[in-house]
Design a protein around this motif. Structure first.
Motif, PDB file in Angstrom:
ATOM      1  N   ASP A 191      -2.971  11.860   6.614  1.00 60.03           N
ATOM      2  CA  ASP A 191      -3.769  10.646   6.795  1.00 60.03           C
ATOM      3  C   ASP A 191      -4.755  10.845   7.958  1.00 60.03           C
ATOM      4  O   ASP A 191      -4.499  10.421   9.083  1.00 60.03           O
ATOM      5  CB  ASP A 191      -2.834   9.473   7.061  1.00 60.03           C
ATOM      6  CG  ASP A 191      -3.516   8.135   6.968  1.00 60.03           C
ATOM      7  OD1 ASP A 191      -4.686   8.078   6.542  1.00 60.03           O
ATOM      8  OD2 ASP A 191      -2.874   7.128   7.320  1.00 60.03           O
ATOM      9  N   SER A 223       1.097  14.828   9.011  1.00 60.45           N
ATOM     10  CA  SER A 223       0.466  13.744   8.264  1.00 60.45           C
ATOM     11  C   SER A 223      -0.723  14.240   7.445  1.00 60.45           C
ATOM     12  O   SER A 223      -1.427  15.169   7.830  1.00 60.45           O
ATOM     13  CB  SER A 223      -0.011  12.663   9.233  1.00 60.45           C
ATOM     14  OG  SER A 223      -0.783  11.691   8.562  1.00 60.45           O
ATOM     15  N   HIS A 257      -0.506   0.054  17.361  1.00 59.80           N
ATOM     16  CA  HIS A 257       0.877   0.545  17.251  1.00 59.80           C
ATOM     17  C   HIS A 257       0.974   1.898  16.558  1.00 59.80           C
ATOM     18  O   HIS A 257       2.069   2.341  16.232  1.00 59.80           O
ATOM     19  CB  HIS A 257       1.735  -0.492  16.524  1.00 59.80           C
ATOM     20  CG  HIS A 257       1.764  -1.802  17.248  1.00 59.80           C
ATOM     21  ND1 HIS A 257       2.416  -1.980  18.455  1.00 59.80           N
ATOM     22  CD2 HIS A 257       1.190  -2.994  16.957  1.00 59.80           C
ATOM     23  CE1 HIS A 257       2.254  -3.214  18.870  1.00 59.80           C
ATOM     24  NE2 HIS A 257       1.510  -3.863  17.983  1.00 59.80           N
ATOM     25  N   ASP A 258      -0.147   2.555  16.343  1.00 61.86           N
ATOM     26  CA  ASP A 258      -0.168   3.866  15.698  1.00 61.86           C
ATOM     27  C   ASP A 258      -0.117   4.979  16.730  1.00 61.86           C
ATOM     28  O   ASP A 258      -0.461   4.788  17.893  1.00 61.86           O
ATOM     29  CB  ASP A 258      -1.457   4.035  14.872  1.00 61.86           C
ATOM     30  CG  ASP A 258      -1.509   3.115  13.669  1.00 61.86           C
ATOM     31  OD1 ASP A 258      -0.436   2.768  13.135  1.00 61.86           O
ATOM     32  OD2 ASP A 258      -2.623   2.731  13.276  1.00 61.86           O
ATOM     33  N   THR A 259       0.299   6.142  16.278  1.00 60.58           N
ATOM     34  CA  THR A 259       0.219   7.342  17.109  1.00 60.58           C
ATOM     35  C   THR A 259      -0.740   8.315  16.435  1.00 60.58           C
ATOM     36  O   THR A 259      -0.850   8.361  15.209  1.00 60.58           O
ATOM     37  CB  THR A 259       1.594   8.007  17.301  1.00 60.58           C
ATOM     38  OG1 THR A 259       2.171   8.300  16.029  1.00 60.58           O
ATOM     39  CG2 THR A 259       2.523   7.113  18.105  1.00 60.58           C
ATOM     40  N   PHE A 260      -1.445   9.083  17.245  1.00 57.31           N
ATOM     41  CA  PHE A 260      -2.450  10.037  16.769  1.00 57.31           C
ATOM     42  C   PHE A 260      -1.990  11.450  17.102  1.00 57.31           C
ATOM     43  O   PHE A 260      -1.451  11.689  18.185  1.00 57.31           O
ATOM     44  CB  PHE A 260      -3.797   9.777  17.443  1.00 57.31           C
ATOM     45  CG  PHE A 260      -4.232   8.342  17.354  1.00 57.31           C
ATOM     46  CD1 PHE A 260      -4.556   7.767  16.145  1.00 57.31           C
ATOM     47  CD2 PHE A 260      -4.313   7.567  18.496  1.00 57.31           C
ATOM     48  CE1 PHE A 260      -4.957   6.449  16.055  1.00 57.31           C
ATOM     49  CE2 PHE A 260      -4.713   6.243  18.426  1.00 57.31           C
ATOM     50  CZ  PHE A 260      -5.036   5.678  17.203  1.00 57.31           C
ATOM     51  N   SER A 305       3.068   4.508  21.597  1.00 60.57           N
ATOM     52  CA  SER A 305       1.712   4.316  21.100  1.00 60.57           C
ATOM     53  C   SER A 305       0.712   4.804  22.139  1.00 60.57           C
ATOM     54  O   SER A 305       1.047   4.956  23.309  1.00 60.57           O
ATOM     55  CB  SER A 305       1.461   2.849  20.788  1.00 60.57           C
ATOM     56  OG  SER A 305       1.385   2.110  21.983  1.00 60.57           O
ATOM     57  N   HIS A 312      -5.533   0.003  15.746  1.00 51.17           N
ATOM     58  CA  HIS A 312      -4.479   1.030  15.716  1.00 51.17           C
ATOM     59  C   HIS A 312      -3.515   0.897  16.905  1.00 51.17           C
ATOM     60  O   HIS A 312      -2.939   1.894  17.344  1.00 51.17           O
ATOM     61  CB  HIS A 312      -5.111   2.421  15.714  1.00 51.17           C
ATOM     62  CG  HIS A 312      -5.876   2.722  14.474  1.00 51.17           C
ATOM     63  ND1 HIS A 312      -5.275   3.034  13.283  1.00 51.17           N
ATOM     64  CD2 HIS A 312      -7.209   2.722  14.232  1.00 51.17           C
ATOM     65  CE1 HIS A 312      -6.196   3.236  12.361  1.00 51.17           C
ATOM     66  NE2 HIS A 312      -7.378   3.045  12.913  1.00 51.17           N
ATOM     67  N   LEU A 362      -2.694  10.310  11.542  1.00 55.32           N
ATOM     68  CA  LEU A 362      -1.824   9.209  11.939  1.00 55.32           C
ATOM     69  C   LEU A 362      -0.361   9.553  11.710  1.00 55.32           C
ATOM     70  O   LEU A 362      -0.009  10.123  10.683  1.00 55.32           O
ATOM     71  CB  LEU A 362      -2.144   7.950  11.128  1.00 55.32           C
ATOM     72  CG  LEU A 362      -3.424   7.227  11.474  1.00 55.32           C
ATOM     73  CD1 LEU A 362      -3.672   6.104  10.475  1.00 55.32           C
ATOM     74  CD2 LEU A 362      -3.353   6.662  12.881  1.00 55.32           C
ATOM     75  N   GLY A 363       0.499   9.187  12.658  1.00 53.23           N
ATOM     76  CA  GLY A 363       1.934   9.178  12.442  1.00 53.23           C
ATOM     77  C   GLY A 363       2.725  10.429  12.734  1.00 53.23           C
ATOM     78  O   GLY A 363       3.908  10.342  12.988  1.00 53.23           O
TER      79      GLY A 363
END
Length: 95
Positions: free
Chosen positions: A20, A18, A40-43, A85, A38, A13-14
């Motif tokens: 995470d 990362s 609003h998350d970026t992978f 996103s 998820h 993530l992020g």
């Protein structure tokens, strides 16, 4: 040279550095909930996981395993950077 065609199940993530990690659900119904969670998350294809550091999006299928995929630009090549996103760069899938 042909690109790597393996289906990616893990990401971070992020950002590429990362620490995470997360696993993508294999089933379409589970992926819908994952996407909402998820939104609003970026992978990313995490460097600490042995990845290339490029951004990923999710691919939803009902006839095969759902997986992460590298975000592609208009030229069909993986994007080097992207700050949106996954919902904004989602690619067409079979449903």
């Amino acid at each position: 040279m042909q690109g790597d065609r393996r289906q990616i199940q893990t990401a971070v993530l992020g950002g590429e550095d990362s620490e995470d990690p997360l696993m993508l659900p294999l089933e379409a119904i589970e992926l819908d909930a994952f996407r909402r969670r998820h939104e609003h998350d970026t992978f990313w294809c995490g460097l600490l996981l042995g990845g290339c550091g490029l951004q990923l999006t999710t691919k939803l299928y009902t006839d095969r395993v759902c997986h992460f995929a590298h975000c592609l630009g208009p030229d069909g090549h993986p994007l080097k950077t992207l700050s949106t996103s996954f919902a904004e760069v989602e690619t067409p899938t079979t449903r």
